[in-house]
Write a protein that holds these residues in place. Structure first.
Motif, PDB file in Angstrom:
ATOM      1  N   PHE A  46      37.147  41.220  33.243  1.00  0.00           N
ATOM      2  CA  PHE A  46      38.268  42.105  33.521  1.00  0.00           C
ATOM      3  C   PHE A  46      38.629  41.942  34.986  1.00  0.00           C
ATOM      4  CE2 PHE A  46      34.438  44.675  34.127  1.00  0.00           C
ATOM      5  CZ  PHE A  46      34.640  45.264  35.359  1.00  0.00           C
ATOM      6  N   VAL A  47      39.789  42.473  35.356  1.00  0.00           N
ATOM      7  CA  VAL A  47      40.264  42.386  36.733  1.00  0.00           C
ATOM      8  C   VAL A  47      40.449  43.787  37.289  1.00  0.00           C
ATOM      9  CG1 VAL A  47      42.197  41.709  38.227  1.00  0.00           C
ATOM     10  CG2 VAL A  47      41.397  40.146  36.443  1.00  0.00           C
ATOM     11  N   LEU A  48      39.906  44.036  38.467  1.00  0.00           N
ATOM     12  CA  LEU A  48      40.231  45.233  39.226  1.00  0.00           C
ATOM     13  C   LEU A  48      41.310  44.857  40.237  1.00  0.00           C
ATOM     14  CD1 LEU A  48      36.749  46.847  40.051  1.00  0.00           C
ATOM     15  CD2 LEU A  48      38.363  47.511  38.263  1.00  0.00           C
ATOM     16  N   ALA A  49      42.412  45.609  40.230  1.00  0.00           N
ATOM     17  CA  ALA A  49      43.538  45.344  41.124  1.00  0.00           C
ATOM     18  C   ALA A  49      43.738  46.572  42.016  1.00  0.00           C
ATOM     19  CB  ALA A  49      44.802  45.051  40.327  1.00  0.00           C
ATOM     20  N   PRO A  50      43.008  46.651  43.142  1.00  0.00           N
ATOM     21  CA  PRO A  50      43.035  47.872  43.950  1.00  0.00           C
ATOM     22  C   PRO A  50      44.117  47.857  45.021  1.00  0.00           C
ATOM     23  CG  PRO A  50      40.940  46.642  44.125  1.00  0.00           C
ATOM     24  CD  PRO A  50      41.984  45.713  43.589  1.00  0.00           C
ATOM     25  N   LYS A  51      44.528  49.055  45.399  1.00  0.00           N
ATOM     26  CA  LYS A  51      45.265  49.267  46.629  1.00  0.00           C
ATOM     27  C   LYS A  51      44.358  48.842  47.785  1.00  0.00           C
ATOM     28  CE  LYS A  51      47.716  50.896  50.018  1.00  0.00           C
ATOM     29  NZ  LYS A  51      48.927  50.188  50.466  1.00  0.00           N
ATOM     30  N   HIS A  52      44.933  48.124  48.779  1.00  0.00           N
ATOM     31  CA  HIS A  52      44.123  47.672  49.912  1.00  0.00           C
ATOM     32  C   HIS A  52      44.530  48.458  51.158  1.00  0.00           C
ATOM     33  CE1 HIS A  52      41.200  45.393  51.844  1.00  0.00           C
ATOM     34  NE2 HIS A  52      41.701  44.172  51.790  1.00  0.00           N
ATOM     35  N   TYR A  53      43.691  49.434  51.499  1.00  0.00           N
ATOM     36  CA  TYR A  53      44.014  50.328  52.610  1.00  0.00           C
ATOM     37  C   TYR A  53      43.102  50.114  53.812  1.00  0.00           C
ATOM     38  CZ  TYR A  53      45.755  54.551  54.845  1.00  0.00           C
ATOM     39  OH  TYR A  53      46.353  55.430  55.723  1.00  0.00           O
ATOM     40  N   SER A  54      41.880  49.614  53.569  1.00  0.00           N
ATOM     41  CA  SER A  54      40.900  49.531  54.644  1.00  0.00           C
ATOM     42  C   SER A  54      39.901  48.413  54.353  1.00  0.00           C
ATOM     43  CB  SER A  54      40.164  50.876  54.768  1.00  0.00           C
ATOM     44  OG  SER A  54      38.999  50.761  55.547  1.00  0.00           O
ATOM     45  N   ARG A  55      39.226  47.962  55.392  1.00  0.00           N
ATOM     46  CA  ARG A  55      38.151  46.981  55.196  1.00  0.00           C
ATOM     47  C   ARG A  55      36.952  47.606  54.478  1.00  0.00           C
ATOM     48  NH1 ARG A  55      37.192  43.294  60.436  1.00  0.00           N
ATOM     49  NH2 ARG A  55      35.995  42.156  58.862  1.00  0.00           N
ATOM     50  N   TRP A  56      36.938  48.920  54.362  1.00  0.00           N
ATOM     51  CA  TRP A  56      35.893  49.589  53.597  1.00  0.00           C
ATOM     52  C   TRP A  56      36.111  49.428  52.090  1.00  0.00           C
ATOM     53  CZ3 TRP A  56      31.367  51.378  55.174  1.00  0.00           C
ATOM     54  CH2 TRP A  56      31.199  51.743  56.510  1.00  0.00           C
ATOM     55  N   ASP A  57      37.311  49.086  51.675  1.00  0.00           N
ATOM     56  CA  ASP A  57      37.630  49.056  50.241  1.00  0.00           C
ATOM     57  C   ASP A  57      36.628  48.247  49.409  1.00  0.00           C
ATOM     58  OD1 ASP A  57      39.821  50.565  50.961  1.00  0.00           O
ATOM     59  OD2 ASP A  57      41.250  48.920  50.782  1.00  0.00           O
ATOM     60  N   PRO A  58      36.333  46.980  49.762  1.00  0.00           N
ATOM     61  CA  PRO A  58      35.388  46.213  48.933  1.00  0.00           C
ATOM     62  C   PRO A  58      33.998  46.839  48.888  1.00  0.00           C
ATOM     63  CG  PRO A  58      36.587  44.775  50.435  1.00  0.00           C
ATOM     64  CD  PRO A  58      36.863  46.175  50.869  1.00  0.00           C
ATOM     65  N   ALA A  92      44.273  24.976  45.844  1.00  0.00           N
ATOM     66  CA  ALA A  92      44.047  24.856  44.404  1.00  0.00           C
ATOM     67  C   ALA A  92      42.590  25.119  44.045  1.00  0.00           C
ATOM     68  CB  ALA A  92      44.467  23.467  43.925  1.00  0.00           C
ATOM     69  N   SER A  93      41.658  24.760  44.937  1.00  0.00           N
ATOM     70  CA  SER A  93      40.244  24.957  44.639  1.00  0.00           C
ATOM     71  C   SER A  93      39.894  26.430  44.509  1.00  0.00           C
ATOM     72  CB  SER A  93      39.378  24.302  45.719  1.00  0.00           C
ATOM     73  OG  SER A  93      39.643  24.884  46.985  1.00  0.00           O
ATOM     74  N   SER A  94      40.520  27.276  45.333  1.00  0.00           N
ATOM     75  CA  SER A  94      40.276  28.719  45.243  1.00  0.00           C
ATOM     76  C   SER A  94      40.803  29.283  43.936  1.00  0.00           C
ATOM     77  CB  SER A  94      40.935  29.439  46.421  1.00  0.00           C
ATOM     78  OG  SER A  94      40.378  29.026  47.641  1.00  0.00           O
ATOM     79  N   LEU A  95      41.987  28.836  43.535  1.00  0.00           N
ATOM     80  CA  LEU A  95      42.580  29.318  42.288  1.00  0.00           C
ATOM     81  C   LEU A  95      41.782  28.833  41.084  1.00  0.00           C
ATOM     82  CD1 LEU A  95      46.335  28.777  43.217  1.00  0.00           C
ATOM     83  CD2 LEU A  95      44.924  30.823  43.512  1.00  0.00           C
ATOM     84  N   ARG A  96      41.309  27.600  41.137  1.00  0.00           N
ATOM     85  CA  ARG A  96      40.470  27.089  40.036  1.00  0.00           C
ATOM     86  C   ARG A  96      39.186  27.897  39.922  1.00  0.00           C
ATOM     87  NH1 ARG A  96      42.014  21.847  41.957  1.00  0.00           N
ATOM     88  NH2 ARG A  96      40.026  21.725  43.083  1.00  0.00           N
ATOM     89  N   HIS A  97      38.617  28.262  41.062  1.00  0.00           N
ATOM     90  CA  HIS A  97      37.376  29.039  41.038  1.00  0.00           C
ATOM     91  C   HIS A  97      37.618  30.418  40.434  1.00  0.00           C
ATOM     92  CE1 HIS A  97      33.253  29.794  42.041  1.00  0.00           C
ATOM     93  NE2 HIS A  97      33.550  30.803  42.853  1.00  0.00           N
ATOM     94  N   ALA A  98      38.738  31.039  40.778  1.00  0.00           N
ATOM     95  CA  ALA A  98      39.080  32.340  40.187  1.00  0.00           C
ATOM     96  C   ALA A  98      39.253  32.220  38.675  1.00  0.00           C
ATOM     97  CB  ALA A  98      40.353  32.885  40.828  1.00  0.00           C
ATOM     98  N   LEU A  99      39.917  31.161  38.228  1.00  0.00           N
ATOM     99  CA  LEU A  99      40.086  30.928  36.789  1.00  0.00           C
ATOM    100  C   LEU A  99      38.741  30.757  36.105  1.00  0.00           C
ATOM    101  CD1 LEU A  99      43.160  28.511  36.648  1.00  0.00           C
ATOM    102  CD2 LEU A  99      43.020  30.795  35.653  1.00  0.00           C
ATOM    103  N   GLU A 100      37.843  30.016  36.748  1.00  0.00           N
ATOM    104  CA  GLU A 100      36.515  29.793  36.164  1.00  0.00           C
ATOM    105  C   GLU A 100      35.763  31.108  35.999  1.00  0.00           C
ATOM    106  OE1 GLU A 100      32.314  27.505  37.299  1.00  0.00           O
ATOM    107  OE2 GLU A 100      34.075  27.315  38.597  1.00  0.00           O
ATOM    108  N   ILE A 101      35.858  31.974  37.003  1.00  0.00           N
ATOM    109  CA  ILE A 101      35.182  33.267  36.932  1.00  0.00           C
ATOM    110  C   ILE A 101      35.718  34.089  35.760  1.00  0.00           C
ATOM    111  CG2 ILE A 101      34.985  35.500  38.122  1.00  0.00           C
ATOM    112  CD1 ILE A 101      34.777  33.897  40.750  1.00  0.00           C
ATOM    113  N   LEU A 102      37.021  34.147  35.610  1.00  0.00           N
ATOM    114  CA  LEU A 102      37.622  34.935  34.533  1.00  0.00           C
ATOM    115  C   LEU A 102      37.321  34.326  33.166  1.00  0.00           C
ATOM    116  CD1 LEU A 102      41.098  35.848  36.075  1.00  0.00           C
ATOM    117  CD2 LEU A 102      39.132  37.353  35.732  1.00  0.00           C
ATOM    118  N   LYS A 103      37.391  33.008  33.056  1.00  0.00           N
ATOM    119  CA  LYS A 103      37.166  32.356  31.768  1.00  0.00           C
ATOM    120  C   LYS A 103      35.719  32.475  31.307  1.00  0.00           C
ATOM    121  CE  LYS A 103      40.966  29.027  31.865  1.00  0.00           C
ATOM    122  NZ  LYS A 103      41.348  27.582  31.895  1.00  0.00           N
ATOM    123  N   THR A 104      34.798  32.656  32.245  1.00  0.00           N
ATOM    124  CA  THR A 104      33.392  32.818  31.876  1.00  0.00           C
ATOM    125  C   THR A 104      33.013  34.283  31.693  1.00  0.00           C
ATOM    126  OG1 THR A 104      32.804  32.693  34.242  1.00  0.00           O
ATOM    127  CG2 THR A 104      32.655  30.661  32.956  1.00  0.00           C
TER     128      THR A 104
END
Length: 220
Positions: A50-62, A105-117
């Protein structure tokens, strides 16, 4: 600082490091913030991606978002955060870098791999910290990733509102509101161009994220 020009983006979670830091992470949040309230985490799937899509307000968020699920989350993170000791740690705690100005492209491929797995992924759809607007106009990158990663099992997107009262500072209160998920309809939609589908999903996400921020502000 741009992301290094490599042909492959990698990240991993080192169990001994993650779980070794776990009690210190909780202790830090307990000491720094007066109160953290999380609403809606029971909606998150126990397994599957699944994907969490948060509002980004602060460096504390993550740091705060790591509380919402019972297992480690993966984070797509601005490449400038991967400097020095901090970069060493976050890369081994599940984060991977992306150059926000020129996504590789390598970053996007890595994100796809994470979601597909079937792993959960945190993507900040605003692309950076935004404090002036309730939600910055969104780019369709997140929507494109989810649409490309979908297989037989749809990937839910959970908009997340985060509010600091009165602002991100010592002993402030934090409210996190996880909104009901957005589901991408597959029947009849595959005939639409990817660009059009991504734009529609992005508009839905923007509206849902605005509502999630409003709901978070009302959490006691």
């Amino acid at each position: 600082m741009a992301e290094q020009n490599t042909s492959q983006t990698t990240s991993r979670i080192v169990p001994w490091l993650y779980w070794g830091l776990w009690p210190f992470h909780r202790l830090l949040l307990w000491f720094y913030f007066a109160k953290i309230t999380i609403v809606g985490r029971e909606q998150l799937p126990k397994d599957g991606g699944f994907v969490l899509a948060p509002k980004h307000y602060s460096r504390w968020d993550p740091v705060i978002l790591a509380l919402v699920w019972f297992r480690p989350l993966r984070f797509m993170t601005n490449a400038i955060e991967f400097r020095g000791v901090q970069g060493w740690f976050i890369r081994r705690l599940g984060a991977f870098s992306i150059n926000l100005n020129r996504p590789q492209a390598s970053s996007l491929r890595h994100a796809l791999e994470i979601l597909k797995t079937g792993q959960p992924l945190v993507l900040f759809p605003e692309g950076g910290i935004e404090r002036e607007l309730p939600v910055r106009p969104l780019k369709p990158g997140l929507a494109r990733l989810v649409l490309q990663a979908q297989g037989d099992r749809p990937i839910p997107i959970f908009p997340v509102g985060i509010v600091y009262t009165p602002c991100p500072q010592f002993r402030c209160r934090v409210s996190v509101y996880i909104a009901p998920p957005l589901w991408v309809e597959r029947n009849g939609c595959d005939r639409q161009p990817l660009k059009q589908r991504a734009q529609q999903l992005t508009e839905e996400l923007h509206k849902a994220l605005l509502d999630a921020v409003t709901q978070a502000a009302q959490v006691d």
